[in-house]
Motif scaffolding. Sequence first.
Motif, PDB file in Angstrom:
ATOM      1  N   SER A   1       0.405  11.516   2.627  1.00  0.00           N
ATOM      2  CA  SER A   1      -0.490  10.515   3.208  1.00  0.00           C
ATOM      3  C   SER A   1      -1.143  11.005   4.498  1.00  0.00           C
ATOM      4  CB  SER A   1       0.284   9.222   3.483  1.00  0.00           C
ATOM      5  OG  SER A   1       1.261   9.443   4.485  1.00  0.00           O
TER       6      SER A   1
ATOM      7  N   ASP B   1       4.817   9.670  10.258  1.00  0.00           N
ATOM      8  CA  ASP B   1       3.835   8.591  10.099  1.00  0.00           C
ATOM      9  C   ASP B   1       3.130   8.245  11.422  1.00  0.00           C
ATOM     10  OD1 ASP B   1       4.667   8.588   7.483  1.00  0.00           O
ATOM     11  OD2 ASP B   1       5.756   6.694   7.577  1.00  0.00           O
TER      12      ASP B   1
ATOM     13  N   ARG C   1       0.785   1.086   6.924  1.00  0.00           N
ATOM     14  CA  ARG C   1       0.876   1.717   8.240  1.00  0.00           C
ATOM     15  C   ARG C   1      -0.432   1.588   9.033  1.00  0.00           C
ATOM     16  NH1 ARG C   1       4.767   2.071   5.615  1.00  0.00           N
ATOM     17  NH2 ARG C   1       6.502   3.553   5.681  1.00  0.00           N
ATOM     18  N   ASP C   2      -1.551   1.461   8.290  1.00  0.00           N
ATOM     19  CA  ASP C   2      -2.874   1.474   8.934  1.00  0.00           C
ATOM     20  C   ASP C   2      -3.716   0.288   8.491  1.00  0.00           C
ATOM     21  OD1 ASP C   2      -3.134   2.199   6.276  1.00  0.00           O
ATOM     22  OD2 ASP C   2      -4.828   3.540   6.643  1.00  0.00           O
ATOM     23  N   ILE C   3      -3.080  -0.792   8.081  1.00  0.00           N
ATOM     24  CA  ILE C   3      -3.863  -1.915   7.525  1.00  0.00           C
ATOM     25  C   ILE C   3      -4.683  -2.584   8.637  1.00  0.00           C
ATOM     26  CG2 ILE C   3      -3.784  -4.015   6.116  1.00  0.00           C
ATOM     27  CD1 ILE C   3      -2.710  -1.354   4.806  1.00  0.00           C
TER      28      ILE C   3
ATOM     29  N   ALA D   1       5.603  11.043  -0.068  1.00  0.00           N
ATOM     30  CA  ALA D   1       4.486  10.118   0.197  1.00  0.00           C
ATOM     31  C   ALA D   1       4.115  10.173   1.675  1.00  0.00           C
ATOM     32  CB  ALA D   1       4.877   8.699  -0.194  1.00  0.00           C
ATOM     33  N   SER D   2       5.126  10.266   2.525  1.00  0.00           N
ATOM     34  CA  SER D   2       4.865  10.338   3.964  1.00  0.00           C
ATOM     35  C   SER D   2       4.067  11.604   4.294  1.00  0.00           C
ATOM     36  CB  SER D   2       6.205  10.301   4.708  1.00  0.00           C
ATOM     37  OG  SER D   2       6.019  10.536   6.080  1.00  0.00           O
TER      38      SER D   2
ATOM     39  N   ARG E   1       0.702  11.874  12.687  1.00  0.00           N
ATOM     40  CA  ARG E   1      -0.391  12.513  11.940  1.00  0.00           C
ATOM     41  C   ARG E   1      -1.724  12.205  12.622  1.00  0.00           C
ATOM     42  NH1 ARG E   1       0.679   8.275   7.254  1.00  0.00           N
ATOM     43  NH2 ARG E   1      -0.638   6.606   8.015  1.00  0.00           N
TER      44      ARG E   1
ATOM     45  N   THR F   1       0.822  -1.217   0.000  1.00  0.00           N
ATOM     46  CA  THR F   1       0.000   0.000   0.000  1.00  0.00           C
ATOM     47  C   THR F   1       0.860   1.273   0.000  1.00  0.00           C
ATOM     48  OG1 THR F   1      -0.232   0.094   2.415  1.00  0.00           O
ATOM     49  CG2 THR F   1      -1.904  -1.146   1.198  1.00  0.00           C
ATOM     50  N   GLY F   2       2.116   1.150   0.433  1.00  0.00           N
ATOM     51  CA  GLY F   2       3.007   2.313   0.348  1.00  0.00           C
ATOM     52  C   GLY F   2       3.131   2.787  -1.097  1.00  0.00           C
ATOM     53  N   ALA F   3       3.133   1.821  -2.025  1.00  0.00           N
ATOM     54  CA  ALA F   3       3.267   2.163  -3.445  1.00  0.00           C
ATOM     55  C   ALA F   3       2.089   3.018  -3.915  1.00  0.00           C
ATOM     56  CB  ALA F   3       3.360   0.888  -4.278  1.00  0.00           C
TER      57      ALA F   3
ATOM     58  N   SER G   1       9.692   9.016  -1.293  1.00  0.00           N
ATOM     59  CA  SER G   1       9.415   8.423   0.027  1.00  0.00           C
ATOM     60  C   SER G   1       8.967   9.521   0.993  1.00  0.00           C
ATOM     61  CB  SER G   1      10.665   7.784   0.640  1.00  0.00           C
ATOM     62  OG  SER G   1      11.220   6.841  -0.203  1.00  0.00           O
TER      63      SER G   1
ATOM     64  N   ARG H   1      10.549  10.210   8.867  1.00  0.00           N
ATOM     65  CA  ARG H   1       9.335   9.530   8.404  1.00  0.00           C
ATOM     66  C   ARG H   1       8.615   8.849   9.569  1.00  0.00           C
ATOM     67  NH1 ARG H   1       8.450   5.827   3.691  1.00  0.00           N
ATOM     68  NH2 ARG H   1      10.620   5.187   3.543  1.00  0.00           N
TER      69      ARG H   1
ATOM     70  N   TYR I   1       0.430   5.271  -2.035  1.00  0.00           N
ATOM     71  CA  TYR I   1       0.685   6.646  -1.571  1.00  0.00           C
ATOM     72  C   TYR I   1       1.831   7.278  -2.351  1.00  0.00           C
ATOM     73  CZ  TYR I   1      -2.676   5.798   2.031  1.00  0.00           C
ATOM     74  OH  TYR I   1      -3.856   5.529   2.659  1.00  0.00           O
ATOM     75  N   ARG I   2       2.800   6.461  -2.730  1.00  0.00           N
ATOM     76  CA  ARG I   2       3.909   6.972  -3.537  1.00  0.00           C
ATOM     77  C   ARG I   2       3.404   7.454  -4.893  1.00  0.00           C
ATOM     78  NH1 ARG I   2       9.205   5.246  -2.180  1.00  0.00           N
ATOM     79  NH2 ARG I   2       9.209   4.357  -0.093  1.00  0.00           N
TER      80      ARG I   2
HETATM   81  O1   DC Z   1       5.806   1.708   2.813  1.00  0.00           O
HETATM   82  P1   DC Z   1       6.419   2.888   2.096  1.00  0.00           P
HETATM   83  O2   DC Z   1       7.721   3.310   2.702  1.00  0.00           O
HETATM   84  O3   DC Z   1       6.525   2.658   0.608  1.00  0.00           O
HETATM   85  O4   DC Z   1       5.356   4.089   2.299  1.00  0.00           O
HETATM   86  C1   DC Z   1       5.602   5.396   1.876  1.00  0.00           C
HETATM   87  C2   DC Z   1       4.796   6.349   2.751  1.00  0.00           C
HETATM   88  O5   DC Z   1       3.400   6.189   2.488  1.00  0.00           O
HETATM   89  C3   DC Z   1       4.945   6.171   4.254  1.00  0.00           C
HETATM   90  O6   DC Z   1       6.015   6.929   4.798  1.00  0.00           O
HETATM   91  C4   DC Z   1       3.610   6.599   4.813  1.00  0.00           C
HETATM   92  C5   DC Z   1       2.641   6.345   3.684  1.00  0.00           C
HETATM   93  N1   DC Z   1       1.803   5.177   3.915  1.00  0.00           N
HETATM   94  C6   DC Z   1       0.674   5.339   4.666  1.00  0.00           C
HETATM   95  O7   DC Z   1       0.431   6.434   5.170  1.00  0.00           O
HETATM   96  N2   DC Z   1      -0.184   4.309   4.851  1.00  0.00           N
HETATM   97  C7   DC Z   1       0.067   3.106   4.322  1.00  0.00           C
HETATM   98  N3   DC Z   1      -0.806   2.115   4.514  1.00  0.00           N
HETATM   99  C8   DC Z   1       1.243   2.903   3.572  1.00  0.00           C
HETATM  100  C9   DC Z   1       2.107   3.946   3.389  1.00  0.00           C
END
Ligand code: DC
Length: 226
Positions: free
Chosen positions: A104, A185, A131-133, A100-101, A188, A35-37, A97, A181, A39-40
Amino acid sequence: MAKTISIAIDGPAGAGKSTIARRLAAELGYHYVDTGAIYRTVAYFFDLWGVSPKDIDGIRRYIDELNVAIEYDGEGVQHMLMNGMDVTDDIRTQEISQKASLISAHAIVREMLLDMQREVAQKHNVIMDGRDIGTVVLPKATVKIFLTASAEVRARRRTDELLAKGKKADYNTVLKEIQQRDYQDTHREVAPLKMCRDSVKLDTSDMDIDQVVAAMKDIIARKVSL
Ligand code: DC
């Protein structure tokens, strides 16, 4: 429709989530959802438009122009599509990176991406990392794991990984970026990174990849027959 199995893996940047999740998904025959991808991809889009990840007005103005989609190729590798364009490789920079942080943190961004994440988990057995799954995206996940390691270990691993790819990397810079980060993360307001009560914590600071995979399989096997 048969109920699907979902394994939620949350944790800070550089904890090894994607490496481990990818391997487990291949072994178990599940879809791996990074899921990071997602937000990226959003961060990359606004970067192209010259909108700062902190500029909520700019984000509101252009967000409807963005279509994000996940696709899997024949080998099960996740590809990110931004308005139909494959940006899978473009989103893997240190700059994205950080962006995205920051991006998000906005509720409007997170809300837009919620359904697409849940839909994959409704259709397939998944290992989803982020991060929030466990807390927000899949609160009823079959198994929840919180994967972590000290910031120093994570920075060392990330530095070595970059160097192995022939990229420039300086340990102290990587450590600072990871700490920044982590702060963003976890602090927030919307869906911050935190461990939920029903997740199992795994600190991988002193473990190698094989040991982590074995420990994860043990945790998963308590709930799912492997
Ligand atoms: O996992 P990653 O490093 O590729 O994620 C990049 C950024 O995306 C991370 O610093 C915070 C955000 N992110 C998020 O807020 N929620 C997620 N489920 C995944 C990533």
